[in-house]
Design an enzyme around this catalytic site. Structure first.
Site, PDB file in Angstrom:
ATOM      1  N   ASP A  11       0.724  -1.206  -0.026  1.00  0.00           N
ATOM      2  CA  ASP A  11       0.151   0.052   0.023  1.00  0.00           C
ATOM      3  C   ASP A  11       0.765   1.073   0.060  1.00  0.00           C
ATOM      4  O   ASP A  11       1.863   1.056   0.726  1.00  0.00           O
ATOM      5  CB  ASP A  11      -0.824   0.014   1.296  1.00  0.00           C
ATOM      6  N   GLY A  12       0.452   2.212  -0.566  1.00  0.00           N
ATOM      7  CA  GLY A  12       1.144   3.443  -0.675  1.00  0.00           C
ATOM      8  C   GLY A  12       1.768   3.962  -1.819  1.00  0.00           C
ATOM      9  O   GLY A  12       2.428   5.008  -1.960  1.00  0.00           O
ATOM     10  N   ASN A  13       1.373   3.272  -2.991  1.00  0.00           N
ATOM     11  CA  ASN A  13       2.373   3.767  -4.115  1.00  0.00           C
ATOM     12  C   ASN A  13       1.689   5.214  -4.803  1.00  0.00           C
ATOM     13  O   ASN A  13       2.433   5.790  -5.181  1.00  0.00           O
ATOM     14  CB  ASN A  13       1.875   2.408  -5.351  1.00  0.00           C
ATOM     15  N   GLY A  14       0.349   5.154  -4.940  1.00  0.00           N
ATOM     16  CA  GLY A  14      -0.433   6.359  -5.282  1.00  0.00           C
ATOM     17  C   GLY A  14       0.203   7.703  -4.522  1.00  0.00           C
ATOM     18  O   GLY A  14       0.538   8.708  -4.970  1.00  0.00           O
ATOM     19  N   ARG A  15       0.003   7.459  -3.059  1.00  0.00           N
ATOM     20  CA  ARG A  15       0.660   8.620  -2.312  1.00  0.00           C
ATOM     21  C   ARG A  15       2.022   8.886  -2.635  1.00  0.00           C
ATOM     22  O   ARG A  15       2.336   9.897  -2.313  1.00  0.00           O
ATOM     23  CB  ARG A  15       0.307   8.210  -0.753  1.00  0.00           C
ATOM     24  N   TRP A  16       2.971   7.634  -2.563  1.00  0.00           N
ATOM     25  CA  TRP A  16       4.029   7.906  -2.921  1.00  0.00           C
ATOM     26  C   TRP A  16       4.544   9.297  -4.196  1.00  0.00           C
ATOM     27  O   TRP A  16       5.265  10.053  -4.205  1.00  0.00           O
ATOM     28  CB  TRP A  16       4.817   6.723  -3.098  1.00  0.00           C
ATOM     29  N   ARG A  24      -0.442   9.621 -10.055  1.00  0.00           N
ATOM     30  CA  ARG A  24      -0.681   8.431  -9.295  1.00  0.00           C
ATOM     31  C   ARG A  24      -0.014   7.275 -10.097  1.00  0.00           C
ATOM     32  O   ARG A  24       0.349   6.384  -9.216  1.00  0.00           O
ATOM     33  CB  ARG A  24      -1.939   8.215  -8.601  1.00  0.00           C
ATOM     34  N   GLU A  58     -11.847  -5.435  -5.675  1.00  0.00           N
ATOM     35  CA  GLU A  58     -12.772  -4.205  -5.232  1.00  0.00           C
ATOM     36  C   GLU A  58     -11.883  -3.117  -6.163  1.00  0.00           C
ATOM     37  O   GLU A  58     -12.488  -2.209  -6.414  1.00  0.00           O
ATOM     38  CB  GLU A  58     -12.621  -3.699  -3.724  1.00  0.00           C
ATOM     39  N   ASN A  59     -10.777  -3.337  -6.570  1.00  0.00           N
ATOM     40  CA  ASN A  59      -9.999  -2.369  -7.183  1.00  0.00           C
ATOM     41  C   ASN A  59     -10.350  -2.217  -8.723  1.00  0.00           C
ATOM     42  O   ASN A  59     -10.268  -1.195  -8.998  1.00  0.00           O
ATOM     43  CB  ASN A  59      -8.415  -2.713  -7.387  1.00  0.00           C
ATOM     44  N   ARG A 166       1.911  -5.055   5.909  1.00  0.00           N
ATOM     45  CA  ARG A 166       1.099  -4.075   5.381  1.00  0.00           C
ATOM     46  C   ARG A 166       1.615  -2.556   5.565  1.00  0.00           C
ATOM     47  O   ARG A 166       2.012  -2.375   6.562  1.00  0.00           O
ATOM     48  CB  ARG A 166      -0.554  -3.879   5.635  1.00  0.00           C
TER      49      ARG A 166
END
Ligand code: FPP
Length: 217
Positions: A11-16, A24, A58-59, A166
């Protein structure tokens, strides 16, 4: 107890990417680089299986350009892979765009006899769906033993899941390997996935080795 099987919720690729004023979608290429570092260190530490959550059912609700960026990252990895790992997928592969599904079949076939670390990639995967599917198979076979039930899960044949990690600061499992994590050690790390490095893997494995696992006994 050795750490044979570790799973990562990346998790956190988009925020990175956003933090670097990048779209993103560029976070996923950086995420793949991090995955390669993490896997290499896991292999050095004698981990046998690395499972990763690349795309949940869900993605599918995400914007098309973001889904395509994830699929392209996975597809290019599959089509260019030429190493010693054995690559497996779990999830609804037939429900993916055809070029992505083809790349999955290609790399699974190509690496089927490889003897290196097993990389088990969850793609279009949902833990609840997997359990329901295993229930249907158990019903068909009239076998409701633990072993019989587990043989119907997508992770069938893999060693028990020892640890789930995670990144990205959230503390939840998000429908990932729900049955398998019954006795897994859980690790929640604030770092964003693309920032993960070899030292982080060492810290996780060292902490795992220091934990007492009682399995309810
Ligand atoms: C969640 O982070 C991560 C994903 C939805 C996909 C991660 C996929 C990769 C890094 C590609 C891996 C490649 C292979 C070959 C397995 P997010 O981007 O939703 O994070 P956010 O919380 O910052 O939005």
């Amino acid at each position: 107890m050795p750490l044979n099987h570790i799973a990562f919720i990346m998790d956190g690729n988009g925020r990175w990417a956003t933090a670097r004023s990048l779209p993103r979608t560029m976070g996923y290429a950086a995420g793949l680089d991090a995955l390669k570092r993490v896997i290499a260190q896991c292999a050095k530490r004698d981990v046998k299986v690395v499972s990763v959550y690349a795309f949940s059912t869900e993605n599918n609700g995400r914007p098309d350009n973001e889904k395509r960026a994830i699929f392209d990252t996975v597809k290019n990895f599959n089509n260019s892979y030429d190493g010693e790992m054995k690559i497996l997928y779990m999830g609804e592969i037939d429900g993916l765009p055809e070029d992505v599904a083809d790349s999955v079949r290609y790399v699974e076939d190509k690496t089927a006899d490889n003897k290196g670390l097993i990389l088990n990639i969850a793609l279009n995967y949902g833990g609840k769906d997997d359990i329901i599917h295993a229930c249907k198979l158990a019903w068909d076979h009239n076998d409701f033993t633990v072993e019989g039930f587990e043989s119907g899960l997508a992770s069938c044949g893999l060693p028990a899941l020892d640890a789930v990690v995670r990144t990205g600061g959230e503390k939840r499992l998000s429908n990932f390997m729900l049955y398998e994590c019954a006795y897994s050690e859980l690790f929640f790390i604030d770092k964003l996935w693309p920032d993960m490095n070899e030292d982080d893997v060492d810290a996780i494995i060292d902490e795992f080795e220091g934990r007492t696992r009682k399995f309810g006994k």
